[in-house]
Design an enzyme around this catalytic site. Structure first.
Site, PDB file in Angstrom:
ATOM      1  N   ASP A   1       1.402 -14.871  12.854  1.00 29.57           N
ATOM      2  CA  ASP A   1       0.286 -15.280  12.263  1.00 29.57           C
ATOM      3  C   ASP A   1      -0.533 -14.435  11.716  1.00 29.57           C
ATOM      4  O   ASP A   1      -1.134 -13.690  12.377  1.00 29.57           O
ATOM      5  CB  ASP A   1      -0.415 -16.396  13.324  1.00 29.57           C
TER       6      ASP A   1
ATOM      7  N   HIS B   1      -2.164   9.484  -1.326  1.00 29.44           N
ATOM      8  CA  HIS B   1      -2.367   8.213  -1.784  1.00 29.44           C
ATOM      9  C   HIS B   1      -2.144   8.632  -3.352  1.00 29.44           C
ATOM     10  O   HIS B   1      -1.726   7.778  -4.148  1.00 29.44           O
ATOM     11  CB  HIS B   1      -3.802   7.756  -1.354  1.00 29.44           C
TER      12      HIS B   1
ATOM     13  N   GLU C   1       0.970  -1.153   0.025  1.00 27.73           N
ATOM     14  CA  GLU C   1      -0.042   0.119   0.135  1.00 27.73           C
ATOM     15  C   GLU C   1       1.062   1.264   0.216  1.00 27.73           C
ATOM     16  O   GLU C   1       1.486   1.590   0.879  1.00 27.73           O
ATOM     17  CB  GLU C   1      -0.991   0.144   1.106  1.00 27.73           C
TER      18      GLU C   1
END
Length: 409
Positions: free
Chosen positions: A305, A400, A99
């Site tokens: 995990d 972004h 991202e």
């Protein structure tokens, strides 16, 4: 048998992928599976086959039917100043993500908190849980069952503790629904995340219970009251893994010059977005802006995990205006991390943990995992601070566009 012979048998369907491990050394088996798959699906897989992992080191430990490895870009943020009980000093934090803008966003938040004196962090609770479910013919048997557990607690503790050098049973909490009883076992697990450790221990305890209280039928060692890989109130209320709190006081000059905002506006957005918006949306325990972004990126980098991001990203962001400064805190009730076992033994993940000085067993045991938890919570706080500030000054979309789409803005 040679690799090309095994590949031919795989393509013809004469043997299965998992049988290759019985015919070839682990690394050769990985190559054979990949070459066969390339022929079967008609796609070349050279990037997947390019890896530093020695598969003889992870055989029967981390994955099955291995054909290679996936690579994810790894960035670094920091240094972040952490004033914790276990993490003390300035740390660089590895984050693996695809991202764009995430790492830059967190890094600006880190700059702001470090210039303001750093983050205070504390692990309030440390216990991994497993909750088997027992079925009874009638509720008449349940009071005696609960009494049996209470009277045999020390014997149960000894049985559980005998299965591991590091697992220590702390408590058992019963939950009743109809003719079903869940026993939520809580363990200290040292520097391991501890899921396998507690499962093995609880299985032994369940054998003892069924032998000595025959009317108790243990249907499953995991009855979902644990609660693993699920967003649940029981984890938010009682904790699972590490319950961590971090706080910082952000100075007004830092808010203005680094974050381009002010304390009151950031606070107002936090209340209306993270609290009112989350409540209106009906979330159980995600009263935050983007815990999941930061926790996931660090989990991938350090071999945690990743499926446990479901509960590990649950938590709360709290803010207060103090004069013209901003108080901000984050609370993560169920951050499940370890520095030994599982994916932490992989070479790149081991190096990522070593960047923060937390790989392996700590002295005393458990201190490295708690240190990692404090660093993660402090980084989460930094990410929350920056996103709230970016929302307050309309920078989110621009960031972004520039870093997520390589657009000129």
């Amino acid at each position: 048998m040679k690799i090309d012979e095994v590949v031919e048998k795989l393509v013809k369907g004469e043997i299965s992928f998992h049988e290759v491990d019985n015919l070839l050394e682990a690394n050769a088996a990985m190559v054979a599976r990949r070459l066969a798959l390339e022929k079967i699906v008609g796609v070349g897989l050279p990037s997947i086959g390019s890896t530093v992992i020695d598969y003889s080191e992870i055989k029967n430990k981390n994955a099955e039917n291995v054909i290679g490895a996936i690579q994810i870009p790894l960035g670094i943020v920091g240094p972040i100043r952490v004033n914790g009980d276990y993490a003390k000093g300035d740390f660089y934090v590895p984050m693996a993500t695809t991202e764009g803008a995430l790492i830059a966003s967190v890094n600006r938040g880190i700059k702001a908190v470090t210039l303001s004196g750093g983050v205070r962090a504390k692990v309030l609770k440390d216990e991994m849980t497993r909750a088997p479910v027992f079925k009874f013919d009638s509720i008449e048997q349940i009071p005696n069952f609960l009494k049996f557990i209470e009277e045999n607690l020390e014997k149960i503790r000894n049985i559980a503790n005998s299965t591991s050098h590091h697992g220590k049973l702390k408590s058992i909490t019963p939950f009743v629904l109809g003719n079903n009883v869940w026993l939520r076992f809580s363990f200290e697990t040292g520097d391991a995340m501890g899921m396998n450790m507690v499962t093995i221990a609880v299985e032994k305890v369940c054998e003892f219970i069924e032998e000595n209280f025959p009317s108790a039928d243990c249907l499953a060692v995991s009855g979902n009251m644990c609660s693993d890989k699920k967003q649940t109130n029981v984890n938010s209320l009682f904790g699972r893994g590490k319950t961590v709190v971090a706080e910082a006081l952000i100075k007004k000059d830092v808010i203005r010059n680094i974050l381009h905002s002010n304390a009151q506006l950031i606070h107002d957005i936090n209340l209306r977005k993270n609290w009112l918006g989350t409540a209106r949306a009906g979330s159980l325990s995600q009263f935050n802006a983007h815990f999941a972004n930061i926790v996931t990126a660090i989990f991938i980098a350090t071999g945690q995990d990743v499926a446990q991001i479901v509960e590990s990203s649950s938590g709360y962001t709290w803010t207060e205006v103090r004069g013209e400064d901003l108080y901000i805190s984050v609370t993560l009730p169920s951050l499940e991390v370890g520095t030994v076992g599982g994916g932490t033994r992989l070479p790149t993940q081991k190096e990522a943990l070593s960047i923060m000085g937390v790989y392996g067993s700590g002295n005393p045991p458990g201190s490295n995992a708690k240190k990692l938890a404090e660093i993660i919570a402090s980084t989460v706080l930094s990410g929350e601070l920056n996103l709230l500030a970016a929302l307050s000054n309309k920078e989110l979309g621009k960031a972004h566009a520039k870093l997520g789409r390589a657009m000129k803005v």
